[in-house]
Scaffold this motif. Sequence first.
Motif, PDB file in Angstrom:
ATOM      1  N   GLU A 104       0.828  -1.211   0.000  1.00  0.00           N
ATOM      2  CA  GLU A 104       0.000   0.000   0.000  1.00  0.00           C
ATOM      3  C   GLU A 104       0.860   1.258   0.000  1.00  0.00           C
ATOM      4  O   GLU A 104       0.532   2.249  -0.669  1.00  0.00           O
ATOM      5  N   ALA A 105       1.966   1.224   0.746  1.00  0.00           N
ATOM      6  CA  ALA A 105       2.861   2.382   0.774  1.00  0.00           C
ATOM      7  C   ALA A 105       3.490   2.624  -0.601  1.00  0.00           C
ATOM      8  O   ALA A 105       3.595   3.770  -1.057  1.00  0.00           O
ATOM      9  N   CYS A 108       0.872   4.141  -2.894  1.00  0.00           N
ATOM     10  CA  CYS A 108       0.646   5.557  -2.577  1.00  0.00           C
ATOM     11  C   CYS A 108       1.776   6.432  -3.097  1.00  0.00           C
ATOM     12  O   CYS A 108       1.537   7.539  -3.609  1.00  0.00           O
ATOM     13  N   GLU A 148       5.907   6.811   4.673  1.00  0.00           N
ATOM     14  CA  GLU A 148       4.524   6.596   4.245  1.00  0.00           C
ATOM     15  C   GLU A 148       3.751   5.778   5.271  1.00  0.00           C
ATOM     16  O   GLU A 148       2.566   6.045   5.528  1.00  0.00           O
ATOM     17  N   GLN A 151       2.875   8.176   7.999  1.00  0.00           N
ATOM     18  CA  GLN A 151       1.789   9.069   7.599  1.00  0.00           C
ATOM     19  C   GLN A 151       0.436   8.368   7.643  1.00  0.00           C
ATOM     20  O   GLN A 151      -0.571   8.972   8.032  1.00  0.00           O
ATOM     21  N   ARG A 152       0.409   7.107   7.272  1.00  0.00           N
ATOM     22  CA  ARG A 152      -0.852   6.358   7.325  1.00  0.00           C
ATOM     23  C   ARG A 152      -1.301   6.145   8.765  1.00  0.00           C
ATOM     24  O   ARG A 152      -2.502   6.175   9.064  1.00  0.00           O
ATOM     25  N   ARG A 156      -4.698   7.643  10.414  1.00  0.00           N
ATOM     26  CA  ARG A 156      -5.637   6.825  11.185  1.00  0.00           C
ATOM     27  C   ARG A 156      -5.989   7.499  12.510  1.00  0.00           C
ATOM     28  O   ARG A 156      -7.145   7.459  12.956  1.00  0.00           O
TER      29      ARG A 156
END
Length: 234
Positions: A104-105, A108, A148, A151-152, A156
């Motif tokens: 996912e990172a 992104c 990243e 940051q996620r 959250r």
Amino acid sequence: MLIPKLLWPLLVYDICCSAVELIESKINKFTRKLLGVPSGLSDVAMHCRKAKLKLPMKSILEEYKCGKARLVTMLEESDEQVIKTVKQSIKTGRKWKVAEAIDEAKECLRLKEVIGQTQTDRKRLGSSSVKWWSKTAGKEKRDMIIDEVRQREDFRRIQKAVQQPQLGQWTNWDSAIQRSLTWKDIWQIRPLESASLSDPCMISFSQMQIWYAGERRMILHARYVMAYKLQNMS
């Protein structure tokens, strides 16, 4: 000193994410007592880096996820061909999987490169330098993946703060300036409890009920505050 001692066992051994959350909740419990804040204070206020009041505390869960992601990326990008060919088996439980988080990172970061450089604050365009995923390699790519993941995690926490009607009011303070506190500043600030004991008229009964709900000792103190105010009014 506590976090560096915990990070190495969490990195080496196969510990699930739920166990790390329990460790963090226990640490946050004693941290609230140390700071003298209510027990109902959310962990968002202590660990969120985009909050209006930034505290010098690290999240064990965030460091655990970043450590696992760093370990996987180091094994994937190793110079040794034997290490690259070996299938990795890093177990983090069913709640959070490090392989999915890394994928996912990466997605992104690729999407950000497609969108291009954007501006979200009052700085002019081109005032900040941006690293693109396709133009980096080695350690820079690992650092971008770790950033990243952080940051996620922060995103959250912001989502959690928006859902809180009382503790998440700071998400609507657009004109407020963010302030960062150091440990030196924290030791110089009097805890809320000691301030209320020294001046009973400082905190109202409704605030005591909201902040210290479920704590019998503070409710008794709130009744004392109301009795003190009624006595002065008569």
